[in-house]
Design a protein around this motif. Sequence first.
Motif, PDB file in Angstrom:
ATOM      1  N   SER A   1       0.837  -1.206   0.000  1.00  0.00           N
ATOM      2  CA  SER A   1       0.000   0.000   0.000  1.00  0.00           C
ATOM      3  C   SER A   1       0.871   1.255   0.000  1.00  0.00           C
ATOM      4  O   SER A   1       0.506   2.276  -0.580  1.00  0.00           O
ATOM      5  CB  SER A   1      -0.973   0.005   1.168  1.00  0.00           C
ATOM      6  OG  SER A   1      -0.307   0.216   2.375  1.00  0.00           O
ATOM      7  N   ARG A   2       2.043   1.186   0.629  1.00  0.00           N
ATOM      8  CA  ARG A   2       2.923   2.369   0.656  1.00  0.00           C
ATOM      9  C   ARG A   2       3.434   2.697  -0.741  1.00  0.00           C
ATOM     10  O   ARG A   2       3.580   3.864  -1.091  1.00  0.00           O
ATOM     11  CB  ARG A   2       4.088   2.124   1.605  1.00  0.00           C
ATOM     12  CG  ARG A   2       3.668   2.402   3.028  1.00  0.00           C
ATOM     13  CD  ARG A   2       4.837   2.467   3.977  1.00  0.00           C
ATOM     14  NE  ARG A   2       4.384   3.009   5.249  1.00  0.00           N
ATOM     15  CZ  ARG A   2       4.947   2.754   6.408  1.00  0.00           C
ATOM     16  NH1 ARG A   2       6.000   1.969   6.466  1.00  0.00           N
ATOM     17  NH2 ARG A   2       4.482   3.294   7.517  1.00  0.00           N
TER      18      ARG A   2
ATOM     19  N   THR B   1       0.509   4.294  -2.513  1.00  0.00           N
ATOM     20  CA  THR B   1       0.230   5.607  -1.912  1.00  0.00           C
ATOM     21  C   THR B   1       1.284   6.625  -2.338  1.00  0.00           C
ATOM     22  O   THR B   1       0.957   7.771  -2.678  1.00  0.00           O
ATOM     23  CB  THR B   1       0.207   5.492  -0.373  1.00  0.00           C
ATOM     24  OG1 THR B   1      -0.728   4.484  -0.014  1.00  0.00           O
ATOM     25  CG2 THR B   1      -0.203   6.798   0.283  1.00  0.00           C
TER      26      THR B   1
ATOM     27  N   PRO C   1      -2.852   4.124   3.554  1.00  0.00           N
ATOM     28  CA  PRO C   1      -3.192   4.438   2.159  1.00  0.00           C
ATOM     29  C   PRO C   1      -4.471   5.270   2.042  1.00  0.00           C
ATOM     30  O   PRO C   1      -5.475   4.852   1.481  1.00  0.00           O
ATOM     31  CB  PRO C   1      -3.349   3.054   1.529  1.00  0.00           C
ATOM     32  CG  PRO C   1      -3.744   2.160   2.649  1.00  0.00           C
ATOM     33  CD  PRO C   1      -3.100   2.703   3.880  1.00  0.00           C
TER      34      PRO C   1
ATOM     35  N   ILE D   1      -5.621   9.242   1.096  1.00  0.00           N
ATOM     36  CA  ILE D   1      -5.144  10.487   0.504  1.00  0.00           C
ATOM     37  C   ILE D   1      -6.336  11.421   0.315  1.00  0.00           C
ATOM     38  O   ILE D   1      -7.329  11.040  -0.317  1.00  0.00           O
ATOM     39  CB  ILE D   1      -4.477  10.212  -0.860  1.00  0.00           C
ATOM     40  CG1 ILE D   1      -3.326   9.203  -0.687  1.00  0.00           C
ATOM     41  CG2 ILE D   1      -3.961  11.512  -1.484  1.00  0.00           C
ATOM     42  CD1 ILE D   1      -3.032   8.404  -1.921  1.00  0.00           C
TER      43      ILE D   1
ATOM     44  N   SER E   1      -8.861   5.946  -0.848  1.00  0.00           N
ATOM     45  CA  SER E   1      -8.323   5.025   0.159  1.00  0.00           C
ATOM     46  C   SER E   1      -8.202   3.638  -0.451  1.00  0.00           C
ATOM     47  O   SER E   1      -9.135   3.145  -1.081  1.00  0.00           O
ATOM     48  CB  SER E   1      -9.195   5.025   1.410  1.00  0.00           C
ATOM     49  OG  SER E   1     -10.537   4.765   1.109  1.00  0.00           O
TER      50      SER E   1
ATOM     51  N   CYS F   1      -4.240   2.642  -9.697  1.00  0.00           N
ATOM     52  CA  CYS F   1      -3.732   3.972  -9.322  1.00  0.00           C
ATOM     53  C   CYS F   1      -3.444   4.809 -10.571  1.00  0.00           C
ATOM     54  O   CYS F   1      -3.753   6.007 -10.615  1.00  0.00           O
ATOM     55  CB  CYS F   1      -2.469   3.838  -8.476  1.00  0.00           C
ATOM     56  SG  CYS F   1      -2.751   2.960  -6.927  1.00  0.00           S
TER      57      CYS F   1
END
Lengths: 408, 106
Positions: A307-308, A311, A334, A336, A383, A393
């Motif tokens: 997730s990092r 993110t 995660p 934003i 999220s 993404c």
Amino acid sequence: MNRRNSAFPKILNNFPDKFTIENIPGDLLTDPCIYMNNAATTWPKPPEVLKVASFVFSSPFYEHGRTTVHDAPDYIGLARESVADFLGVSRPEHIIFTSGATDSLNLLIHGFASHVNRPFHAITTDLEHNSVLRPLRTLEQEGKCSLSIIRTSGPYVKPEEILDLVRDDTALVVIGHGSNVLGSVQNIEAIGTAVQHSGAFFLVDGAQTTGQYPAEPGRLPVDAFVFTGHKSLFGLPGTGGFYIKYPELVDPIRQGGTGVDSAGKFQPDEMPIKYEAGTPNYPGIAALGAGTEFVRRKGVDTILSQSRMMTSYLVTALGDTEGVRLYNPSPDLPVITFSVDGMDSEDIGFILWKAYRIVVRTGLHCSPLVHERINAAGGIRISLSCMNTMDDCENVMTAIREIAASVR
Amino acid sequence: MQILKTNMFKRCVDGTVLKEYLVDTEVTRELVSYFGEFGTVKILGNLKQPFFSFSKKDYFNVKGMVGDQVLYVRYREEHREESFELFTTILEQWTPDTGTSPVLLP
């Protein structure tokens, strides 16, 4: 008589517009979408969770203590053991199942006030969700507590900010482990150590962190830790619970059937039934157990690292997009939050869904105080969960760039 | 333009009501321009499916996508019944072939 064709289909026929799955717009079920509203509820659920839920829904009710069926698995007991182990809790009976984090926070906050039974002082922060703020304010309105709310200037709460507010009558400190708006994770070990010195009851809301950020509250200086089932533990809505270290400090605010000790006039003191009155959400808790096992197999560290990466990509890309205002450039979770200059956040969410089939959340996210600080009009929140991909993404960024460019 | 179906899908705590209208023809840029005669219109025309909003102060806010047959309307609490009627009239007086039609405003 075919017992499977009971009265329910007849009822369905009377309400065809509301209850038949055929009336759900076809594209909602068949067209793919990119789901980025996981801080509200994770989707999709892992197949093993759906399989367990479906099995339990399809089976005759067989919860131990409330049926004569004795040869079936005790899914609630298994789920309790699984969650306890996951949270580093050595005594599974100190894990209580509820209908979710809101339910847990209400039980703990009001149950604590009932136990104290005199006005006291409580401390919380402006980063909290309404499921913390509203029960505390209700106690305040009823004259049962006075409330201090730490006004943060950044994403974190420092232990000394809490200690500065501690008074002789401070009895309760409630802190969210992870912010659902800023994605920041508080150092509950440091805060808990500080709170412990004050003698106050330390309650941590882990709704946003459990399952996606390492935490073993059973090994930390916390008195109670709340989790929810339907977010990063991948269970169903309507499930969750809490861990409580010292049950003697919180009264049960619900009384009722427990399946055992039925002759007793009052709610039993034994754990976990002290807090679990009424028929439990058996399919939901079974699914929560399956979700917890899914997360354990995958590994929280792996989930966090995945997730990092996503993110980090999104934060950088949003930061580089003209017209986008980012409110949390360095989230731990995660999550934003951003807005687009010249556009109402609700409209951006509408466009993302209608034109791109991307699901986000807009508005105040039930955390009004932090929005007062960052952006009173509300924001757009992306999220993620470990079910998202880097492709998701990239597609989201393409959409946001197009929208931001069209506003200019 | 005919309204095929109306669905109230949310009543908000601030008293506003959200309604969804399914209409018999797709929303066009011409319809959005026509809305502009009665209030403030915003259009994001460069999107792959253009977005529009139409606001009549103190009465309602409309939004939707060009090419869709659904309009989402938020009615304000004050003048709610009058607003329902006004928006329905505005819609029903629109004829795609002839363009703008005169509408009797309250």
